[in-house]
Design a protein around this motif. Structure first.
Motif, mmCIF file in Angstrom:
data_model
loop_
_atom_site.group_PDB
_atom_site.id
_atom_site.type_symbol
_atom_site.label_atom_id
_atom_site.label_comp_id
_atom_site.label_asym_id
_atom_site.label_seq_id
_atom_site.Cartn_x
_atom_site.Cartn_y
_atom_site.Cartn_z
ATOM 1 N N LYS A 120 0.834 -1.208 0.000
ATOM 2 C CA LYS A 120 0.000 0.000 0.000
ATOM 3 C C LYS A 120 0.871 1.260 0.000
ATOM 4 C CE LYS A 120 -4.220 -1.484 2.384
ATOM 5 N NZ LYS A 120 -4.981 -1.358 3.644
ATOM 6 N N ARG A 121 1.977 1.212 0.737
ATOM 7 C CA ARG A 121 2.823 2.388 0.923
ATOM 8 C C ARG A 121 3.682 2.705 -0.305
ATOM 9 N NH1 ARG A 121 5.570 0.936 5.543
ATOM 10 N NH2 ARG A 121 3.733 1.455 6.736
ATOM 11 N N TYR A 122 4.159 1.650 -0.978
ATOM 12 C CA TYR A 122 5.083 1.873 -2.100
ATOM 13 C C TYR A 122 4.578 1.225 -3.388
ATOM 14 C CZ TYR A 122 8.088 2.881 1.881
ATOM 15 O OH TYR A 122 8.597 3.389 3.046
ATOM 16 N N ASN A 123 4.892 1.885 -4.520
ATOM 17 C CA ASN A 123 4.505 1.350 -5.825
ATOM 18 C C ASN A 123 5.660 0.642 -6.524
ATOM 19 O OD1 ASN A 123 1.837 2.293 -5.768
ATOM 20 N ND2 ASN A 123 2.525 4.339 -6.293
ATOM 21 N N SER A 124 6.877 0.866 -6.011
ATOM 22 C CA SER A 124 8.052 0.249 -6.637
ATOM 23 C C SER A 124 9.237 0.334 -5.682
ATOM 24 C CB SER A 124 8.406 0.988 -7.934
ATOM 25 O OG SER A 124 8.818 2.311 -7.626
ATOM 26 N N VAL A 125 10.316 -0.361 -6.050
ATOM 27 C CA VAL A 125 11.549 -0.292 -5.262
ATOM 28 C C VAL A 125 12.111 1.135 -5.335
ATOM 29 C CG1 VAL A 125 13.915 -1.153 -5.068
ATOM 30 C CG2 VAL A 125 12.055 -2.748 -5.561
ATOM 31 N N ALA A 126 11.902 1.811 -6.457
ATOM 32 C CA ALA A 126 12.365 3.207 -6.609
ATOM 33 C C ALA A 126 11.689 4.110 -5.578
ATOM 34 C CB ALA A 126 12.080 3.703 -8.021
ATOM 35 N N ASP A 127 10.403 3.848 -5.290
ATOM 36 C CA ASP A 127 9.682 4.609 -4.252
ATOM 37 C C ASP A 127 10.336 4.401 -2.888
ATOM 38 O OD1 ASP A 127 7.860 5.598 -6.015
ATOM 39 O OD2 ASP A 127 6.153 4.421 -5.296
ATOM 40 N N ILE A 128 10.724 3.162 -2.626
ATOM 41 C CA ILE A 128 11.368 2.835 -1.340
ATOM 42 C C ILE A 128 12.696 3.573 -1.230
ATOM 43 C CG2 ILE A 128 12.401 0.959 0.015
ATOM 44 C CD1 ILE A 128 10.205 -0.890 -1.203
ATOM 45 N N GLU A 129 13.475 3.566 -2.310
ATOM 46 C CA GLU A 129 14.781 4.255 -2.301
ATOM 47 C C GLU A 129 14.608 5.762 -2.124
ATOM 48 O OE1 GLU A 129 17.587 2.861 -1.909
ATOM 49 O OE2 GLU A 129 16.766 0.848 -2.164
ATOM 50 N N SER A 130 13.574 6.306 -2.738
ATOM 51 C CA SER A 130 13.290 7.733 -2.613
ATOM 52 C C SER A 130 12.929 8.088 -1.171
ATOM 53 C CB SER A 130 12.146 8.086 -3.562
ATOM 54 O OG SER A 130 11.814 9.438 -3.455
ATOM 55 N N ALA A 131 12.115 7.239 -0.538
ATOM 56 C CA ALA A 131 11.730 7.465 0.867
ATOM 57 C C ALA A 131 12.950 7.362 1.770
ATOM 58 C CB ALA A 131 10.671 6.447 1.280
ATOM 59 N N SER A 140 14.031 -5.425 -0.333
ATOM 60 C CA SER A 140 14.202 -6.848 -0.602
ATOM 61 C C SER A 140 12.863 -7.579 -0.543
ATOM 62 C CB SER A 140 15.178 -7.435 0.416
ATOM 63 O OG SER A 140 15.246 -8.822 0.289
ATOM 64 N N ARG A 141 12.072 -7.273 0.503
ATOM 65 C CA ARG A 141 10.766 -7.927 0.674
ATOM 66 C C ARG A 141 9.807 -7.511 -0.450
ATOM 67 N NH1 ARG A 141 8.556 -12.476 1.839
ATOM 68 N NH2 ARG A 141 6.401 -12.284 2.508
ATOM 69 N N TYR A 142 9.875 -6.228 -0.849
ATOM 70 C CA TYR A 142 9.008 -5.749 -1.919
ATOM 71 C C TYR A 142 9.280 -6.528 -3.208
ATOM 72 C CZ TYR A 142 6.324 -2.646 -4.905
ATOM 73 O OH TYR A 142 5.388 -2.150 -5.790
ATOM 74 N N GLN A 143 10.561 -6.731 -3.491
ATOM 75 C CA GLN A 143 10.926 -7.487 -4.705
ATOM 76 C C GLN A 143 10.389 -8.917 -4.631
ATOM 77 O OE1 GLN A 143 15.186 -6.725 -4.666
ATOM 78 N NE2 GLN A 143 15.003 -5.513 -6.533
ATOM 79 N N GLU A 144 10.458 -9.509 -3.422
ATOM 80 C CA GLU A 144 9.954 -10.883 -3.238
ATOM 81 C C GLU A 144 8.461 -10.965 -3.516
ATOM 82 O OE1 GLU A 144 10.809 -12.987 0.450
ATOM 83 O OE2 GLU A 144 12.735 -11.955 0.539
ATOM 84 N N ILE A 145 7.683 -10.093 -2.844
ATOM 85 C CA ILE A 145 6.222 -10.214 -2.953
ATOM 86 C C ILE A 145 5.674 -9.661 -4.261
ATOM 87 C CG2 ILE A 145 5.700 -10.416 -0.499
ATOM 88 C CD1 ILE A 145 5.221 -7.512 -0.286
ATOM 89 N N ALA A 146 6.333 -8.620 -4.806
ATOM 90 C CA ALA A 146 5.855 -8.054 -6.078
ATOM 91 C C ALA A 146 6.199 -8.973 -7.239
ATOM 92 C CB ALA A 146 6.468 -6.677 -6.297
ATOM 93 N N GLY A 147 7.224 -9.797 -7.052
ATOM 94 C CA GLY A 147 7.649 -10.730 -8.112
ATOM 95 C C GLY A 147 6.805 -11.979 -8.188
ATOM 96 N N LYS A 148 5.956 -12.183 -7.155
ATOM 97 C CA LYS A 148 5.110 -13.392 -7.120
ATOM 98 C C LYS A 148 3.994 -13.320 -8.131
ATOM 99 C CE LYS A 148 5.978 -14.654 -2.324
ATOM 100 N NZ LYS A 148 5.448 -14.745 -0.982
#
Length: 198
Positions: free
Chosen positions: A95-106, A190-198
């Motif tokens: 809900k909080r992030y749309n991509s890994v780039a969003d996480i890096e920006s935060a 790391s977790r975002y990549q795991e769950i978004a890749g499913k």
């Protein structure tokens, strides 16, 4: 028209069949549970020692009214709670992030605030250290000239040292905070990549 009539009749017959099975049911309930020998027992009550194993509530004709699941053991319950907490955390992350780039920006935004504070604290330590040097220089000059250093000057030097210690402690906390932020955002990415890749 014939099809609609046939469907209506079939539905009525099915309803009659279910009702016929429980015709004359006086509300009496039976309980089906498994005893310690692994044998299913049908009884008008569940002995307390079998309640934790789960049971079914039934009509005398065999229709199941309710299924009570077995209680989880401490380990199973802990695992279930851990899994549910992980699922909730994953949901919040998506809900909080749309991509890994969003996480890096935060991460960059949060670190920028901490690093700015650290820069201010280092500047304060540097300024306080210069004041201490200046006051100590005055004290040393006074002693070289054979005079006694005033208690006020010694107290000022001591207070400045205490202030440096306090600011240094705050700086240390902010440095630890920066490490924690990096660690948290590494884990989130790391977790975002795991769950978004499913």
């Amino acid at each position: 028209m014939k099809i609609a009539l046939a469907l209506a009749l079939t539905g009525a017959l099915l309803t009659l069949d279910v009702g016929a099975a429980d015709q004359g049911w006086d509300g009496k309930k039976l309980y089906r549970y498994t005893n310690e020998h692994g044998v299913q027992v049908l009884d008008d009550m569940v002995p307390p020692r079998y309640v934790a194993g789960g049971y079914e509530v039934m009509t005398p004709s065999g229709r199941v009214l309710e299924v009570v699941e077995p209680e989880l053991s401490g380990k199973q319950l802990a695992e279930k709670e851990r899994r549910e907490a992980r699922e909730e955390a994953d949901l919040q992350l998506l809900k909080r992030y749309n991509s890994v780039a969003d996480i890096e920006s935060a991460r960059k935004r949060k670190l920028a605030i901490v690093q700015q504070d650290m820069a201010i604290l280092r500047s304060n330590i540097s300024s306080l250290s210069r004041q201490i040097e200046s006051e100590e220089s005055v004290a040393a000059r006074t002693q070289r000239n054979g005079g006694a250093v005033s208690p006020e000057l010694l107290e000022r030097i001591e207070n400045l040292r205490k202030e440096v210690a306090v600011v240094s402690e705050r700086l240390s906390l902010r440095e630890k905070e920066a490490l924690t932020i990096n660690s948290e955002y590494d884990e989130a990415a790391s977790r975002y990549q795991e769950i978004a890749g499913k």
